[in-house]
Scaffold this motif. Sequence first.
Motif, mmCIF file in Angstrom:
data_model
loop_
_atom_site.group_PDB
_atom_site.id
_atom_site.type_symbol
_atom_site.label_atom_id
_atom_site.label_comp_id
_atom_site.label_asym_id
_atom_site.label_seq_id
_atom_site.Cartn_x
_atom_site.Cartn_y
_atom_site.Cartn_z
ATOM 1 N N GLY A 21 0.803 -1.224 0.000
ATOM 2 C CA GLY A 21 0.000 0.000 0.000
ATOM 3 C C GLY A 21 0.831 1.267 0.000
ATOM 4 O O GLY A 21 0.333 2.334 -0.351
ATOM 5 N N HIS A 22 2.102 1.158 0.392
ATOM 6 C CA HIS A 22 2.929 2.364 0.478
ATOM 7 C C HIS A 22 4.055 2.380 -0.546
ATOM 8 O O HIS A 22 4.995 3.170 -0.431
ATOM 9 N N CYS A 29 -0.817 10.697 1.618
ATOM 10 C CA CYS A 29 -1.154 9.387 2.174
ATOM 11 C C CYS A 29 -1.138 9.498 3.703
ATOM 12 O O CYS A 29 -0.449 10.350 4.269
ATOM 13 N N CYS A 56 0.415 7.810 5.650
ATOM 14 C CA CYS A 56 1.762 7.523 6.165
ATOM 15 C C CYS A 56 2.659 8.744 6.153
ATOM 16 O O CYS A 56 3.761 8.706 6.683
ATOM 17 N N CYS A 104 1.233 7.349 -2.624
ATOM 18 C CA CYS A 104 1.353 5.908 -2.396
ATOM 19 C C CYS A 104 0.216 5.184 -3.130
ATOM 20 O O CYS A 104 -0.836 5.764 -3.398
HETATM 21 ZN ZN ZN Z 1 1.662 5.746 2.228
#
Ligand code: ZN
Length: 314
Positions: free
Chosen positions: A157-158, A168, A170, A175
């Motif tokens: 996912g990243h 994102c 994160c 991402c």
């Molecule tokens: Zn991410």
Amino acid sequence: VITIGIDVGGTKIAAGAVDADGTVLARRRIATEAEHPQAVVAGIAKVASELRAAAPAAVAVGVGAAGLIDVERGVVRMAPNIAWHDVHLRDLLTDRLGLPAIVDNDANVAAFGESLFGAGRGAGDQAMVTVGTGIGGGLVIGGAIYRGARGLGAELGHVILNEGGAPCACGNRGCFEAMASGNSIGRRARERAAEPEAKTVVELAGGIVEQITGEIVGEAAKKGDDFALSVFADTGKWLGVGLASLVNLLDPDVIVVGGGAAAGTGDLLLAPARVAMEERVIGHHRRVLPPVVPARLGYDAGLVGAAALARTLV
Ligand SMILES: [Zn+2]
């Protein structure tokens, strides 16, 4: 050989006693009291004990949980939905049940389940992408879960697809999760809500643009709404861009797509994803590309995969 599999999600704990064919012989399901981390641990121990009583032949326990997992030590280092820090889940289950236990990431065990009993059955090398509110993923390479040197690998996912893209969760931009998740479907529709074609989707959200979600766009798309379909096409294209990179990296036997945003929407995401993937894989005219197929085990993937992982202990 019967083993117990437990899937610890943010809203529910689903557990089962599972045989070597992946058939669930007995089930337990309780709500996750995410705001009470100790209660979640107690709930896991409770369903495990109940299944042990229901299936006395069970020989091992496997757990899949969202978060950063130290598989070697059997510790959940942290979880996104539950206030867990360094929870020694494996030792707790072994003490409680007197059985060997293993704890792994939920996406890893779901991928393992699909590779053995679901859409990837018979595939040695399988990439699974789970498209829900975010994007999770798991890699099965040579029939085993691939975790990387420190257990933190396969965070599909990243993988960054577009460095200047949408923010994102994160902290990075662009991402896979930011570009192709269920949440990104909602975001795309909100950004284009002023277009006259968005009328139906805006109405479905009660006229409030901020309340447009991926689910609402999905509802409209299933009814054939052109605006919603174009949002799905755009998101599916980004899904395919990500899948092309996975194919270039891994050349897997099969790519399995699971998760709520892909379930029930048929090929609305997968059809544009296949086209976008095929256009971008290196040498695509001269090779066989892996099929991109929907996951088959649904909500059972996690518990069946966790039970299968437990089987590797005995
Ligand atoms: Zn991410």
